[in-house]
Design a protein around this motif. Sequence first.
Motif, PDB file in Angstrom:
ATOM      1  N   ASN A 226      -1.761   2.224  -5.160  1.00 34.01           N
ATOM      2  CA  ASN A 226      -1.737   3.574  -4.588  1.00 34.01           C
ATOM      3  C   ASN A 226      -3.153   3.881  -4.116  1.00 34.01           C
ATOM      4  O   ASN A 226      -4.052   4.104  -4.929  1.00 34.01           O
TER       5      ASN A 226
ATOM      6  N   THR B 136      -7.188   1.254  -8.150  1.00 31.75           N
ATOM      7  CA  THR B 136      -6.071   1.702  -7.311  1.00 31.75           C
ATOM      8  C   THR B 136      -4.835   0.827  -7.495  1.00 31.75           C
ATOM      9  O   THR B 136      -3.735   1.208  -7.097  1.00 31.75           O
TER      10      THR B 136
ATOM     11  N   CYS C  17       0.549   5.428  -0.301  1.00 35.23           N
ATOM     12  CA  CYS C  17      -0.473   6.423   0.012  1.00 35.23           C
ATOM     13  C   CYS C  17       0.194   7.786   0.121  1.00 35.23           C
ATOM     14  O   CYS C  17       1.417   7.917  -0.002  1.00 35.23           O
TER      15      CYS C  17
ATOM     16  N   THR D 155       0.808  -1.219   0.000  1.00 38.29           N
ATOM     17  CA  THR D 155       0.000   0.000   0.000  1.00 38.29           C
ATOM     18  C   THR D 155       0.844   1.272   0.000  1.00 38.29           C
ATOM     19  O   THR D 155       1.492   1.611   0.995  1.00 38.29           O
TER      20      THR D 155
ATOM     21  N   LEU E 132      -4.462   9.431   2.581  1.00 37.97           N
ATOM     22  CA  LEU E 132      -4.867   8.656   3.749  1.00 37.97           C
ATOM     23  C   LEU E 132      -5.921   9.385   4.575  1.00 37.97           C
ATOM     24  O   LEU E 132      -6.839   8.768   5.117  1.00 37.97           O
TER      25      LEU E 132
END
Length: 246
Positions: free
Chosen positions: A158, A136, A77, A75, A162
Amino acid sequence: MQLSLPSRPPAVLRTLSSAQEPMFLRPALLSRSLCTKDFQQLPNEALSAGTEQRCLQILGKTPLLQRVSAGVLVTLCTSHGTPAFLYTLRSSKLKGRHKGDVSFPGGKFDSSDADAIDTALREAQEELGITLPRSTVWGPMKPITDWTGMVIVPVLANIGCLEDLAANPNPEEVESLLTLPLSLACTSSIRGCTCFRQHGRYAYTLPVFQLPGYKVWGLTAMMTDSALSLLFPGSYHSVLSGSRIR
């Protein structure tokens, strides 16, 4: 993966380093970057549209295996305007050898999953409490086979800003969320490696990312290292490049 454990207070977000926490982002630490002499320019470009297209083209060449054991969402972000990795701190009440570890969201393949990408997104939803669209996802990374024979597919994604996601982590699995800015992940001050020997001889090397109070190691460190190599080609020097397990 769901486990039946007592209810806990909601998980909190911990930022391992940010502009709001100069104790972790001091100039002396930042000056020793393995990425480039002027690495502070890298975060602004790391998650750009150009980087995404380049990664999509590279990862698009990686075939999705039909038989996999697990999928993990690597992940990316943006946290407080800074490109970062998002990790979960696994609950210390979980069973197994990885309880309390810093990890990416992920888990075992389910028969309802179309592929490893579905597995990674489903597990991220279960752990983070957010539904992430397939758009994503940048693509599957090179599969990893662990010492038990499990074939694990890291999936780079991505997930965006957040602060806008309103994550609601599952307290049965996640103790807290952690972010690691990409710029800090590239510094020699937190990066290290462990060399393993077998039968008295060198066998392989694995990366380690050491932070105050936390350690990113094992498969999570390998996925972090591989993602950084993909994001910063030619400037990030992976310790896996000389390892037999790359």
